[in-house]
Design a protein around this motif. Structure first.
Motif, PDB file in Angstrom:
ATOM      1  N   LEU A 196       0.854  -1.181   0.000  1.00 40.41           N
ATOM      2  CA  LEU A 196       0.000   0.000   0.000  1.00 40.41           C
ATOM      3  C   LEU A 196       0.895   1.237   0.000  1.00 40.41           C
ATOM      4  O   LEU A 196       1.704   1.405   0.915  1.00 40.41           O
ATOM      5  CB  LEU A 196      -0.909   0.025   1.226  1.00 40.41           C
ATOM      6  N   PRO A 197       0.790   2.084  -1.002  1.00 40.62           N
ATOM      7  CA  PRO A 197       1.579   3.322  -0.977  1.00 40.62           C
ATOM      8  C   PRO A 197       1.122   4.207   0.192  1.00 40.62           C
ATOM      9  O   PRO A 197       0.016   4.075   0.705  1.00 40.62           O
ATOM     10  CB  PRO A 197       1.245   3.977  -2.324  1.00 40.62           C
ATOM     11  N   GLY A 198       1.992   5.114   0.586  1.00 36.66           N
ATOM     12  CA  GLY A 198       1.645   6.036   1.651  1.00 36.66           C
ATOM     13  C   GLY A 198       2.451   5.777   2.900  1.00 36.66           C
ATOM     14  O   GLY A 198       3.417   5.000   2.907  1.00 36.66           O
ATOM     15  N   ASP A 199       2.028   6.396   4.001  1.00 36.40           N
ATOM     16  CA  ASP A 199       2.830   6.331   5.219  1.00 36.40           C
ATOM     17  C   ASP A 199       2.462   5.183   6.140  1.00 36.40           C
ATOM     18  O   ASP A 199       3.097   5.007   7.185  1.00 36.40           O
ATOM     19  CB  ASP A 199       2.760   7.665   5.977  1.00 36.40           C
ATOM     20  N   HIS A 200       1.430   4.392   5.807  1.00 33.86           N
ATOM     21  CA  HIS A 200       1.135   3.187   6.576  1.00 33.86           C
ATOM     22  C   HIS A 200       1.951   2.042   5.988  1.00 33.86           C
ATOM     23  O   HIS A 200       1.777   1.680   4.826  1.00 33.86           O
ATOM     24  CB  HIS A 200      -0.367   2.860   6.531  1.00 33.86           C
ATOM     25  N   TRP A 201       2.815   1.424   6.793  1.00 29.04           N
ATOM     26  CA  TRP A 201       3.749   0.396   6.320  1.00 29.04           C
ATOM     27  C   TRP A 201       2.989  -0.916   6.142  1.00 29.04           C
ATOM     28  O   TRP A 201       2.682  -1.608   7.126  1.00 29.04           O
ATOM     29  CB  TRP A 201       4.883   0.234   7.326  1.00 29.04           C
ATOM     30  N   VAL A 202       2.672  -1.250   4.894  1.00 23.90           N
ATOM     31  CA  VAL A 202       1.971  -2.497   4.552  1.00 23.90           C
ATOM     32  C   VAL A 202       2.668  -3.093   3.339  1.00 23.90           C
ATOM     33  O   VAL A 202       2.731  -2.462   2.278  1.00 23.90           O
ATOM     34  CB  VAL A 202       0.482  -2.259   4.235  1.00 23.90           C
ATOM     35  N   LEU A 203       3.188  -4.316   3.484  1.00 24.33           N
ATOM     36  CA  LEU A 203       3.944  -4.970   2.418  1.00 24.33           C
ATOM     37  C   LEU A 203       3.643  -6.462   2.437  1.00 24.33           C
ATOM     38  O   LEU A 203       3.524  -7.065   3.510  1.00 24.33           O
ATOM     39  CB  LEU A 203       5.450  -4.740   2.635  1.00 24.33           C
ATOM     40  N   GLY A 204       3.501  -7.045   1.261  1.00 27.01           N
ATOM     41  CA  GLY A 204       3.395  -8.493   1.136  1.00 27.01           C
ATOM     42  C   GLY A 204       4.462  -9.008   0.200  1.00 27.01           C
ATOM     43  O   GLY A 204       4.721  -8.393  -0.846  1.00 27.01           O
ATOM     44  N   VAL A 205       5.101 -10.120   0.559  1.00 27.15           N
ATOM     45  CA  VAL A 205       6.087 -10.754  -0.312  1.00 27.15           C
ATOM     46  C   VAL A 205       5.669 -12.199  -0.544  1.00 27.15           C
ATOM     47  O   VAL A 205       5.202 -12.878   0.375  1.00 27.15           O
ATOM     48  CB  VAL A 205       7.521 -10.681   0.263  1.00 27.15           C
ATOM     49  N   GLN A 206       5.814 -12.664  -1.780  1.00 25.32           N
ATOM     50  CA  GLN A 206       5.355 -13.995  -2.138  1.00 25.32           C
ATOM     51  C   GLN A 206       6.352 -15.082  -1.726  1.00 25.32           C
ATOM     52  O   GLN A 206       5.990 -16.260  -1.625  1.00 25.32           O
ATOM     53  CB  GLN A 206       5.094 -14.061  -3.649  1.00 25.32           C
ATOM     54  N   TRP A 207       7.567 -14.694  -1.455  1.00 29.74           N
ATOM     55  CA  TRP A 207       8.593 -15.681  -1.099  1.00 29.74           C
ATOM     56  C   TRP A 207       8.686 -15.827   0.421  1.00 29.74           C
ATOM     57  O   TRP A 207       7.863 -15.304   1.181  1.00 29.74           O
ATOM     58  CB  TRP A 207       9.931 -15.296  -1.702  1.00 29.74           C
ATOM     59  N   HIS A 208       9.683 -16.574   0.878  1.00 25.76           N
ATOM     60  CA  HIS A 208       9.828 -16.910   2.293  1.00 25.76           C
ATOM     61  C   HIS A 208      11.142 -16.359   2.840  1.00 25.76           C
ATOM     62  O   HIS A 208      12.146 -17.077   2.908  1.00 25.76           O
ATOM     63  CB  HIS A 208       9.779 -18.435   2.477  1.00 25.76           C
ATOM     64  N   PRO A 209      11.156 -15.101   3.281  1.00 23.59           N
ATOM     65  CA  PRO A 209      12.413 -14.539   3.805  1.00 23.59           C
ATOM     66  C   PRO A 209      12.922 -15.272   5.039  1.00 23.59           C
ATOM     67  O   PRO A 209      14.121 -15.234   5.326  1.00 23.59           O
ATOM     68  CB  PRO A 209      12.044 -13.083   4.123  1.00 23.59           C
ATOM     69  N   GLU A 210      12.024 -15.955   5.765  1.00 18.68           N
ATOM     70  CA  GLU A 210      12.459 -16.694   6.957  1.00 18.68           C
ATOM     71  C   GLU A 210      13.335 -17.892   6.618  1.00 18.68           C
ATOM     72  O   GLU A 210      13.982 -18.467   7.500  1.00 18.68           O
ATOM     73  CB  GLU A 210      11.247 -17.148   7.783  1.00 18.68           C
ATOM     74  N   MET A 211      13.379 -18.273   5.323  1.00 20.04           N
ATOM     75  CA  MET A 211      14.209 -19.394   4.888  1.00 20.04           C
ATOM     76  C   MET A 211      15.542 -18.937   4.299  1.00 20.04           C
ATOM     77  O   MET A 211      16.315 -19.745   3.822  1.00 20.04           O
ATOM     78  CB  MET A 211      13.456 -20.234   3.857  1.00 20.04           C
ATOM     79  N   GLY A 212      15.799 -17.647   4.347  1.00 22.33           N
ATOM     80  CA  GLY A 212      17.040 -17.118   3.801  1.00 22.33           C
ATOM     81  C   GLY A 212      17.827 -16.343   4.845  1.00 22.33           C
ATOM     82  O   GLY A 212      17.503 -16.341   6.032  1.00 22.33           O
TER      83      GLY A 212
END
Length: 227
Positions: A196-212
């Motif tokens: 979501l653009p703007g000052d509310h921090w909302v991000l989704g990622v399709q991958w698994h950063p917890e595995m890297g």
């Protein structure tokens, strides 16, 4: 200074085994809390609960992670079930959608990982592709492929370069939910991050950063949660 408290949604599974026990259990791969900790946060695990408790739960948190897991029930976005879509996890869908709604309403920083990104999209009125080839190479084995950031996005501010990410999914976003914009793509054009653009921090990622090893996405959430 106190570490930001980051809630992470969990599985609720029947017949989990450890030691001499076989019992129902709230489960979460250890990579999630470890990544929160490596990024400077304090992890709190959030098993499925009554949806009317979501707002009070989110009010106790500084940030929220919706973790990966089973396919979102197609009923949630008005689609017929594809034969390749996994069995529904209705209790978890209900709880996590309530958490997402509460985080959006309260402007709590929010990160969706894999299923979490898909559920964020559904929560905002979007739809999903129910089967996608090439993003889960072997059953039960994480693969990897490059993702390219979209310049000018929140994700690109965190990770400016194209990088190979740990991946394991067979679904993806289709029609974007209200307000969401893509912020990274795979080489085949699949949206790999939305925000979501703007000052509310909302991000989704399709991958698994917890595995890297890369903590930049989670550190972005923790830093936003600490402000």
């Amino acid at each position: 200074m106190a570490r930001p408290l980051i809630g992470v949604s969990t599985y609720l599974e029947t017949g989990a085994r450890w030691g001499v026990w076989e019992l129902d259990a709230a489960l979460l791969p250890a990579g999630y809390p470890r990544l929160v900790q490596r990024a400077g946060g304090l992890a709190a695990l959030l098993p499925p609960d009554a949806p009317e408790r979501a707002a009070a739960t989110v009010a106790r948190l500084d940030g929220l992670v919706i973790a990966g897991g089973p396919d979102v029930d197609p009923d949630r976005y008005g689609a017929a079930r594809d034969p390749r879509t996994g069995p529904p996890a209705r209790e978890r869908d209900t709880w996590e959608l309530a958490l997402i709604g509460a985080a959006l309403a309260a402007r709590v920083p929010l990160l969706g990982i894999c299923r979490g990104m898909q559920l964020l999209n559904v929560a905002l009125g979007g739809t999903l592709v129910q089967h996608l080839d090439g993003h889960a190479e072997l059953v039960g084995v994480f693969g990897g492929h490059p993702v390219k950031p979209v310049p000018g996005t929140r994700y690109a501010a965190l990770v400016a370069e194209e990088m190979t990410v740990p991946t394991y999914h067979h679904q993806s976003v289709d029609r974007l939910g209200t307000g969401l914009v893509p912020s990274a793509y795979a080489a085949d054009g699949t949206p790999e991050a939305v925000e979501l653009p703007g000052d509310h921090w909302v991000l989704g990622v399709q991958w698994h950063p917890e595995m890297g090893e890369d903590v930049r996405v989670m550190r972005g959430l923790v830093e936003a949660a600490g402000t």
